[in-house]
Motif scaffolding. Sequence first.
Motif, PDB file in Angstrom:
ATOM      1  N   CYS A   5      -4.153 -34.610 -43.917  1.00  0.00           N
ATOM      2  CA  CYS A   5      -4.533 -34.007 -45.258  1.00  0.00           C
ATOM      3  C   CYS A   5      -4.836 -34.831 -46.949  1.00  0.00           C
ATOM      4  O   CYS A   5      -5.246 -33.594 -48.339  1.00  0.00           O
ATOM      5  CB  CYS A   5      -2.409 -33.636 -45.535  1.00  0.00           C
ATOM      6  N   GLY A   6      -5.083 -35.678 -46.614  1.00  0.00           N
ATOM      7  CA  GLY A   6      -6.180 -36.784 -48.334  1.00  0.00           C
ATOM      8  C   GLY A   6      -5.820 -36.839 -48.748  1.00  0.00           C
ATOM      9  O   GLY A   6      -5.426 -37.833 -49.523  1.00  0.00           O
ATOM     10  N   GLN A   7      -3.882 -37.059 -48.705  1.00  0.00           N
ATOM     11  CA  GLN A   7      -2.781 -36.948 -49.749  1.00  0.00           C
ATOM     12  C   GLN A   7      -2.131 -37.918 -49.388  1.00  0.00           C
ATOM     13  O   GLN A   7      -1.286 -38.475 -50.530  1.00  0.00           O
ATOM     14  CB  GLN A   7      -2.749 -35.245 -50.305  1.00  0.00           C
ATOM     15  N   CYS A   8      -1.426 -38.588 -48.177  1.00  0.00           N
ATOM     16  CA  CYS A   8      -0.598 -38.652 -47.819  1.00  0.00           C
ATOM     17  C   CYS A   8      -0.652 -40.601 -47.706  1.00  0.00           C
ATOM     18  O   CYS A   8      -1.962 -40.578 -47.840  1.00  0.00           O
ATOM     19  CB  CYS A   8       0.383 -38.380 -46.310  1.00  0.00           C
ATOM     20  N   TYR A  43      -4.005 -42.002 -39.489  1.00  0.00           N
ATOM     21  CA  TYR A  43      -2.434 -41.843 -38.931  1.00  0.00           C
ATOM     22  C   TYR A  43      -1.514 -41.284 -39.884  1.00  0.00           C
ATOM     23  O   TYR A  43      -0.338 -41.104 -41.218  1.00  0.00           O
ATOM     24  CB  TYR A  43      -1.844 -43.178 -39.692  1.00  0.00           C
ATOM     25  N   CYS A  44      -2.263 -39.195 -40.395  1.00  0.00           N
ATOM     26  CA  CYS A  44      -2.227 -38.783 -41.548  1.00  0.00           C
ATOM     27  C   CYS A  44       0.163 -38.479 -40.850  1.00  0.00           C
ATOM     28  O   CYS A  44      -0.192 -38.374 -40.047  1.00  0.00           O
ATOM     29  CB  CYS A  44      -2.924 -37.927 -41.368  1.00  0.00           C
ATOM     30  N   HIS A  45       0.769 -38.568 -41.885  1.00  0.00           N
ATOM     31  CA  HIS A  45       1.899 -38.181 -42.357  1.00  0.00           C
ATOM     32  C   HIS A  45       1.444 -36.520 -41.337  1.00  0.00           C
ATOM     33  O   HIS A  45       3.217 -36.268 -40.980  1.00  0.00           O
ATOM     34  CB  HIS A  45       2.495 -37.753 -43.426  1.00  0.00           C
ATOM     35  N   HIS A  46       0.706 -35.498 -41.990  1.00  0.00           N
ATOM     36  CA  HIS A  46       0.828 -34.572 -40.889  1.00  0.00           C
ATOM     37  C   HIS A  46       0.281 -33.891 -40.353  1.00  0.00           C
ATOM     38  O   HIS A  46      -0.168 -33.026 -39.715  1.00  0.00           O
ATOM     39  CB  HIS A  46       0.508 -33.289 -42.543  1.00  0.00           C
ATOM     40  N   MET A  47      -0.522 -35.196 -39.196  1.00  0.00           N
ATOM     41  CA  MET A  47      -1.052 -35.347 -38.007  1.00  0.00           C
ATOM     42  C   MET A  47      -0.905 -34.525 -37.257  1.00  0.00           C
ATOM     43  O   MET A  47      -1.649 -33.360 -36.474  1.00  0.00           O
ATOM     44  CB  MET A  47      -1.258 -36.276 -37.570  1.00  0.00           C
ATOM     45  N   MET A  59      -4.687 -23.830 -40.898  1.00  0.00           N
ATOM     46  CA  MET A  59      -5.238 -24.906 -41.410  1.00  0.00           C
ATOM     47  C   MET A  59      -4.393 -25.058 -42.900  1.00  0.00           C
ATOM     48  O   MET A  59      -3.196 -25.033 -42.511  1.00  0.00           O
ATOM     49  CB  MET A  59      -6.210 -23.913 -42.370  1.00  0.00           C
ATOM     50  N   PRO A  60      -5.402 -26.063 -43.022  1.00  0.00           N
ATOM     51  CA  PRO A  60      -3.930 -27.535 -44.315  1.00  0.00           C
ATOM     52  C   PRO A  60      -3.115 -26.216 -45.059  1.00  0.00           C
ATOM     53  O   PRO A  60      -2.143 -26.728 -46.138  1.00  0.00           O
ATOM     54  CB  PRO A  60      -5.633 -28.315 -45.005  1.00  0.00           C
ATOM     55  N   ASP A  61      -3.696 -25.290 -45.375  1.00  0.00           N
ATOM     56  CA  ASP A  61      -3.483 -24.185 -46.840  1.00  0.00           C
ATOM     57  C   ASP A  61      -1.643 -22.941 -45.707  1.00  0.00           C
ATOM     58  O   ASP A  61      -0.897 -22.509 -46.636  1.00  0.00           O
ATOM     59  CB  ASP A  61      -4.140 -23.286 -47.461  1.00  0.00           C
ATOM     60  N   GLY A  62      -2.334 -23.100 -44.618  1.00  0.00           N
ATOM     61  CA  GLY A  62      -0.872 -22.587 -44.039  1.00  0.00           C
ATOM     62  C   GLY A  62      -1.230 -20.927 -43.261  1.00  0.00           C
ATOM     63  O   GLY A  62      -0.103 -20.661 -42.916  1.00  0.00           O
ATOM     64  N   THR A  63      -2.582 -20.520 -43.237  1.00  0.00           N
ATOM     65  CA  THR A  63      -3.033 -19.314 -43.246  1.00  0.00           C
ATOM     66  C   THR A  63      -3.196 -19.871 -41.820  1.00  0.00           C
ATOM     67  O   THR A  63      -3.609 -20.798 -41.350  1.00  0.00           O
ATOM     68  CB  THR A  63      -3.470 -19.064 -44.379  1.00  0.00           C
ATOM     69  N   HIS A  64      -4.310 -18.458 -41.383  1.00  0.00           N
ATOM     70  CA  HIS A  64      -5.164 -18.527 -40.185  1.00  0.00           C
ATOM     71  C   HIS A  64      -6.571 -18.045 -40.617  1.00  0.00           C
ATOM     72  O   HIS A  64      -6.940 -17.320 -41.869  1.00  0.00           O
ATOM     73  CB  HIS A  64      -4.730 -18.261 -38.757  1.00  0.00           C
TER      74      HIS A  64
END
Length: 367
Positions: free
Chosen positions: A90-93, A103-107, A116-121
């Motif tokens: 994510c680059g933000q956690c 070890y991203c919290h959203h891995m 995708m990161p924005d929640g879409t396909h």
Amino acid sequence: MKTKAAVTYDQGAKFEISEVELKEPKANEVLIKVVASGVCHTDAVARDQDAPVPLPAVLGHEGSGIVEKVGEGVRSVEEGDHVVLSYSSCGQCENCLMGRPAYCHHMMELNFGGIMPDGTHRLYEGDQELSTFFGQSSFGTYAVAHERNVVKVDKDVELELLGPLGCGIQTGAGTVLNKLKPQFGETIAVFGCGAVGLSAIMAAGITSASEIIAIDVHDSRLELAKSLGATHTINGKQEEDVVEKIKELSNGGVHYSVETTSVPGVTRQSVLALRSLGVSAVVGVTPDTTFNVFEEIMAEGKSLIGAIEGDSVPQLFIPKLVDYYKQGRFPFDKLVKYYNLEEINEAFDDSANGQTVKPILKMDHAE
């Protein structure tokens, strides 16, 4: 745009080559013409739903290719660049901001959640959404990935070779070079001589480790391990007591071990083979494993740790591996065999039965 991809429709089913729709890259995203993609055990884990990924999906997470288009805000690459695709973060956690994106919290949601990161396909077959894998889905002729997945690499190295650096080879090499960091005279044992284990062995050869012990059940892979830097090899099927043999070779036990097999009994061996204060790094998707925590870990001050993606920042680590390859110090080309995309099921079979260490699928872009 229309693109050809290998689609996974059902748990454990064969891959099917289909024409699918790939949406244009959005802000901070990149369109890549995929030239090749490594086949990794994690793809098989997802296909078989041992790590649940929403199906249908286009798997593949070791892509290499050429940038065709960049979305708004992309600064790290431009059209025509050669790139390797790696994992999503994510680059933000907190962990990402501390330089630990593996070890991203959203891995899990970013790499296994199908979006995708924005929640879409970005991938569709008719009206059916297709899940994205590791933010890239490189088992196809084109892919859209977030800029954070993309690593610019030198153009003077064969691009078709480089995809496996994005996951498997990065995992093995990084676990040694970034996580364990053997010092002068220290010893290390690597359990499993697939692509990850052999990458760990090559990386150990770059360090000052004095003994590098390779353990596997295939003599052909042990011979390859020897040629890549292992100082000793052990066939786990033929050796009566693997742990005692390792202790004999390392003056009482190794300082470090890397466990790549995901076999519970072997994971326990990786701990038992350590000397006091030793560290075992587990990199595979390993099920329940039983230890006597006091006798086998705590009483000798040992550590059992997990390592994801070699504890690497891909944009920093992958170019270093390319440099080591160019210097002849990291010859991972000895692990690979090429297949066409249409031969994807054969590639997976050859990987599963040990015939091929690291299959790479080549994409046909003939008009």
